[in-house]
Scaffold this motif. Structure first.
Motif, PDB file in Angstrom:
ATOM      1  N   SER A 154       0.833  -1.207   0.000  1.00  0.00           N
ATOM      2  CA  SER A 154       0.000   0.000   0.000  1.00  0.00           C
ATOM      3  C   SER A 154       0.870   1.261   0.000  1.00  0.00           C
ATOM      4  O   SER A 154       0.530   2.261  -0.650  1.00  0.00           O
ATOM      5  CB  SER A 154      -0.938   0.005   1.208  1.00  0.00           C
ATOM      6  OG  SER A 154      -0.215   0.067   2.425  1.00  0.00           O
ATOM      7  N   SER A 186      -8.580  -1.542  -4.004  1.00  0.00           N
ATOM      8  CA  SER A 186      -9.279  -1.200  -2.767  1.00  0.00           C
ATOM      9  C   SER A 186      -9.058   0.236  -2.315  1.00  0.00           C
ATOM     10  O   SER A 186      -9.869   0.774  -1.552  1.00  0.00           O
ATOM     11  CB  SER A 186      -8.848  -2.148  -1.644  1.00  0.00           C
ATOM     12  OG  SER A 186      -9.091  -3.496  -1.985  1.00  0.00           O
ATOM     13  N   VAL A 194      -6.079   0.191   3.880  1.00  0.00           N
ATOM     14  CA  VAL A 194      -6.444  -0.961   3.060  1.00  0.00           C
ATOM     15  C   VAL A 194      -6.016  -2.286   3.700  1.00  0.00           C
ATOM     16  O   VAL A 194      -6.695  -3.305   3.548  1.00  0.00           O
ATOM     17  CB  VAL A 194      -5.839  -0.827   1.646  1.00  0.00           C
ATOM     18  CG1 VAL A 194      -4.324  -0.877   1.694  1.00  0.00           C
ATOM     19  CG2 VAL A 194      -6.375  -1.900   0.721  1.00  0.00           C
TER      20      VAL A 194
END
Length: 273
Positions: free
Chosen positions: A45, A196, A205
């Motif tokens: 992420s 996402s 996330v």
């Protein structure tokens, strides 16, 4: 309340995207938790954030390059996934070190590109914490294709993914191409994380990939049931986040995480009783 989301196109895009995200994130998250790779979502992420920041920098400073920061983040995430798998093969005895390495590099690049792009703005805030209004029709179609790809890959390679998750050595001995399956899995994870962030946000996330799994494994009696319950918990949390995000005008990511935490607390209490 859900009826409101069906009246307007941008809300329909967000609702449908949220349902897809609530499916693919816990689906892969179950394998991630079993493999004890929960931090990989954080690592990827942050690499995705560096790609988004780089895309914002290009938009502001080099207007001729018209590449969406979102798609730039996906590209960085896939590259980061491949690098993690390479580092895991290099450090055979210390494979877990690959994740903090890529996480640190992702954070460093994010700081640099955010500064070069003149700091935080509304677009970056939406990427960090998610947004109800951030999903366009093109984004929805793209995330839909990613979701189809992930679900089909898990169905076709379920036995191989199951084998390497519980006993990597046995998988190799039984003739499974472990390296190829590892690479496929981490690329699927990168795609799921990238998909996402529109709803949950970069910083939150990883919670959507781990918290529903943490709740499901407390009450599930089989691996497949754990997957099913993880998806159910994920969908419920996403719906709660989207509805609260729209009516209270707050980023949905925070409510999604809090909802998952409440579900986890309920399962922990129920199991202790």
């Amino acid at each position: 309340m859900i009826e409101t989301f069906l009246e307007f196109e941008f809300l329909r895009n967000t609702l449908y995207t949220g349902l897809l995200v609530g499916l693919i994130a816990p689906l892969l998250g179950t394998f991630i938790v079993v493999r004890r790779l929960s931090l990989i979502a954080d690592g990827l992420s942050h690499v995705t954030l560096s790609g988004i920041a780089f895309g914002l920098f290009l938009e502001k400073k080099i207007a001729l390059i018209a590449i969406s920061p979102y798609y730039m983040g996906i590209g960085f995430s896939i590259i980061g996934a491949i690098i993690i798998e390479y580092l895991r093969s290099v450090y055979q005895s210390f494979q877990e070190i690959a994740i903090p390495i890529i996480l640190s590099v992702g954070v460093g690049l994010s700081v640099i590109f955010i500064s070069l792009a003149d700091g935080f703005n509304t677009d970056l805030y939406a990427y960090l914490f998610g947004s109800v209004a951030a999903v366009g029709r093109g984004d929805f179609y793209f995330i839909f294709m990613i979701s189809i790809f992930i679900v089909l890959a898990v169905i076709f390679f379920y036995k191989e993914l199951f084998a390497i998750s519980f006993d990597d050595e046995y998988a190799k001995v039984s003739g499974i191409h472990a390296k190829a399956i590892h690479l496929l899995f981490i690329i699927l994870t990168a795609l799921a994380i990238s998909a996402s962030i529109r709803i949950v946000g970069v910083l939150l996330v990883s919670a959507l990939m781990t918290l529903p799994v943490a709740a499901s494994i407390r009450i599930a009696k089989s691996f497949k049931k754990a997957i099913f319950l993880s998806i159910v918990f994920g969908e419920l949390a996403v719906l709660a986040g989207l509805v609260s995000g729209y009516y209270f005008e707050i980023p949905p990511g925070g409510t999604i995480v809090v909802s998952l935490a409440l579900i986890l607390g309920i399962t922990l209490f129920r199991k202790s009783r």
